[in-house]
Scaffold this active site. Sequence first.
Site, mmCIF file in Angstrom:
data_model
loop_
_atom_site.group_PDB
_atom_site.id
_atom_site.type_symbol
_atom_site.label_atom_id
_atom_site.label_comp_id
_atom_site.label_asym_id
_atom_site.label_seq_id
_atom_site.Cartn_x
_atom_site.Cartn_y
_atom_site.Cartn_z
ATOM 1 N N LYS A 70 -17.500 -0.654 6.181
ATOM 2 C CA LYS A 70 -17.940 -1.597 5.163
ATOM 3 C C LYS A 70 -19.447 -1.531 4.905
ATOM 4 O O LYS A 70 -19.903 -1.624 3.761
ATOM 5 C CB LYS A 70 -17.543 -3.025 5.554
ATOM 6 C CG LYS A 70 -17.757 -4.009 4.414
ATOM 7 C CD LYS A 70 -17.127 -5.358 4.671
ATOM 8 C CE LYS A 70 -17.296 -6.244 3.434
ATOM 9 N NZ LYS A 70 -16.722 -7.578 3.637
ATOM 10 N N PHE A 79 -11.452 -7.518 13.677
ATOM 11 C CA PHE A 79 -10.389 -7.966 12.781
ATOM 12 C C PHE A 79 -10.051 -6.858 11.770
ATOM 13 O O PHE A 79 -10.938 -6.295 11.142
ATOM 14 C CB PHE A 79 -10.830 -9.234 12.046
ATOM 15 C CG PHE A 79 -9.804 -9.716 11.049
ATOM 16 C CD1 PHE A 79 -8.545 -10.151 11.472
ATOM 17 C CD2 PHE A 79 -10.077 -9.706 9.688
ATOM 18 C CE1 PHE A 79 -7.597 -10.584 10.566
ATOM 19 C CE2 PHE A 79 -9.134 -10.129 8.766
ATOM 20 C CZ PHE A 79 -7.891 -10.570 9.207
ATOM 21 N N GLN A 80 -8.791 -6.557 11.645
ATOM 22 C CA GLN A 80 -8.288 -5.506 10.754
ATOM 23 C C GLN A 80 -8.896 -4.137 11.041
ATOM 24 O O GLN A 80 -9.144 -3.349 10.141
ATOM 25 C CB GLN A 80 -8.470 -5.890 9.277
ATOM 26 C CG GLN A 80 -7.615 -7.098 8.900
ATOM 27 C CD GLN A 80 -7.422 -7.280 7.417
ATOM 28 O OE1 GLN A 80 -8.312 -6.996 6.620
ATOM 29 N NE2 GLN A 80 -6.247 -7.770 7.023
ATOM 30 N N MET A 132 24.636 8.602 2.277
ATOM 31 C CA MET A 132 24.479 9.849 3.035
ATOM 32 C C MET A 132 24.724 9.626 4.521
ATOM 33 O O MET A 132 25.313 10.458 5.195
ATOM 34 C CB MET A 132 23.086 10.436 2.785
ATOM 35 C CG MET A 132 22.884 11.814 3.376
ATOM 36 S SD MET A 132 24.073 13.011 2.746
ATOM 37 C CE MET A 132 23.188 13.680 1.336
ATOM 38 N N GLU A 157 0.816 -1.226 0.000
ATOM 39 C CA GLU A 157 0.000 0.000 0.000
ATOM 40 C C GLU A 157 0.845 1.270 0.000
ATOM 41 O O GLU A 157 0.421 2.305 -0.489
ATOM 42 C CB GLU A 157 -0.970 0.002 1.187
ATOM 43 C CG GLU A 157 -2.107 -0.998 1.065
ATOM 44 C CD GLU A 157 -1.754 -2.386 1.570
ATOM 45 O OE1 GLU A 157 -0.549 -2.648 1.833
ATOM 46 O OE2 GLU A 157 -2.665 -3.219 1.715
#
Lengths: 574, 163
Positions: free
Chosen positions: A163, A113-114, A482, A51
């Site tokens: 949802k 969940f999630q 760097m 993502e």
Amino acid sequence: MELLSGADMIARFLKDEGVERIYGYPGGAALHIYDALFRQDSVQHILVRHEQAATHAADGYARASGKPGVVLVTSGPGATNAVTGIATAYMDSIPMVVLCGQVASHLIGEDAFQETDIVGVTRPIVKHSFSIKHPSEIPAVLKKAFYLASTGRPGPVVVDIPKDMTAPTERYEYVYPKKVKIRSYNPVTRGHSGQIKKAVDMMLKARRPVFYTGGGIVTGRASEALTDLVQRLGFPITTTLMGIGGYPQGDRQSLGWLGMHGSYEANMAMHHADLIVAIGARFDDRVTNNTSKFCPTAKIVHVDIDPSSISKTVRADVPIVGAAGSVINEMISLVQDREPASPEALEEWWKTIDGWRAEREGKLYEPSKPGEALKPQEVIEAVYRATRGEAFVTTDVGQHQMFAAQYYKFAKPNRFITSGGLGTMGFGFPAAMGVKLNFPQDDVVCFTGEGSFQMMMQELSTCKQFEVGVKIVNLNNQSLGMVRQWQDLNYKSRHAHSYMESLPDFAKLIEAYGFTALKVERHEELAPALERAFADTNELVFLDVYVDPFEHVYPMQVPLGSMRDMLLSKTERT
Amino acid sequence: MRHIISILLENEPGALSRVVGLFSQRNFNIETLNVAPTEEPSLSRLTVTTVGDDRVIEQITKHLNKLIDVVKLVDLTEGNHIERELMLVKVKALGASRDEVKRTADIFRAQIVDVTPSVYTVQITGDAGKLDAFVQAMAPIGILEVARTGVSGIARGDKLLSL
């Protein structure tokens, strides 16, 4: 009257808003939306492999096009993976709309969940966020999200969508909202005329003026107006890293960019200036060095669309809140038919600046000879020539980023795409992907390093699926360059975890995805490799260029010093 | 210097947390915070007292204004204003100190609003200085609990903070 489910409304809204392409990754809470996307063909969904890459790809597109990038992720880990990309966009004021699935309303707060409170997690790194409370409000909320993301000082907007708001069984009337009004949000456009007049009077009287412009010129589409103003006045101009391309870098009046690794003449000119005209820049710490020693003799005019950027770190003498383009155009109309009070002083100023240019000439790096390893700087210069300076260039973060900014000369805005504010390693490759998908005719080059590239290299798979022909130039110094540079300068060369053990054979890795990889180890191998790499603009080619691992980025400002306190090479202090 | 900033805020879920979050993100400081809906149901009024020099206060008001949920704000300390806070104090009230609490409450024009054989609950309103003085006066007698609302304020005269 048209009845649509929340999910269909989202797909339909994106089409009506003119969105052609979104970047995302499906998951439970977003499945109704994905099903709606499956049943239409106006909006293309690019399936990334992480993502974070979706946000960087949308961000790259936004920076190249000036339009908001759109991301779709699921709840929980899908949304938290997007956080780094949202923060990257926030720090650089990039328009982005991130649609996040969320667990169903009745489960919120139950550690379902999630489930993650993504509105809470992202609160400090968004311009604004919304939570959908009822499916019928989806069109209005999305319209507000796009409006907020892309107006005023742009930024990312998160829309959290439980949802049940997208359930296929619940249908409501859909009307695309043509207008949007938010009573507490009225971004200014025109600056205060009295202040602009005052600024122009100071500009015409100035003896050692410098323009210092930033990303506001690029996002405000003001580079043509700026170029006009700067050329009428004949003043020198330096830009920030984010403002690169806002003024053509090949022009004599351009001093390049300024700050920690900015050009010698830009930093010297800022330090000795008697007037700084800052437009769409925010005096950040990588530009000013120590603010208490910053530009001791300069009066400061500061134009910005965001009042909170003015006098945040450095006090402005003439603050002007307004959009860059509008203010610059007003300045142009005031400058017309007027001459600087002392053209001789300006001429003298240019002599001094040309003196600084001559002073640093040839000091910053020593080119390689046949048989030797290449210097990273000359690789950038060679790519610049190979692409005639016309490519979209994205970078990751570190030495290669600074070299790309220093040695690729940009004539146009929206071409240099880099994570300036947040400094996000892993940004460059997915950002290049987002650019290339939308500008298929152009060369898109990602300068990266083996450290940064390994943070997002899973996107090779996305490039394979969608045939994304970016050119990846890996400046391979087998270390986190760097970090090591700082360790050389400040930690007696104790290289704590700054070298990369067990590097993969990049050629084999790239070939595993069916792409071409070319390994360049010596000076003379670069030219033929570049010829091969840029033969077909739509072919993904990976150049693994082994560069001198001991090279440092110069100039480098001395920490806590003034603008003029710079190192020009490993041994020399100016 | 101490400033009292009054804010009209969209009465929406999460709006308050954006304001509070801003103070911690930007390292600004909150001394008191007071929030309640207004006569216009879509708006809340939030009053915050904070301490900072002019530069910091300027940044605070600019950043607050930038929040989409902030509709309007005023720094009350820039002009004449009325500032009030309400405090409820539970004090030990036994034997001789029962009278002492009552007398002190009267001097401060406070009211005793709840009584038990051993405890008085005193209600007092005023500016923060008056409330501090009352706490100090009661301390030797024995304060059991203090509940303060934080400062609320309004400008004097015709000046309004409204849409």
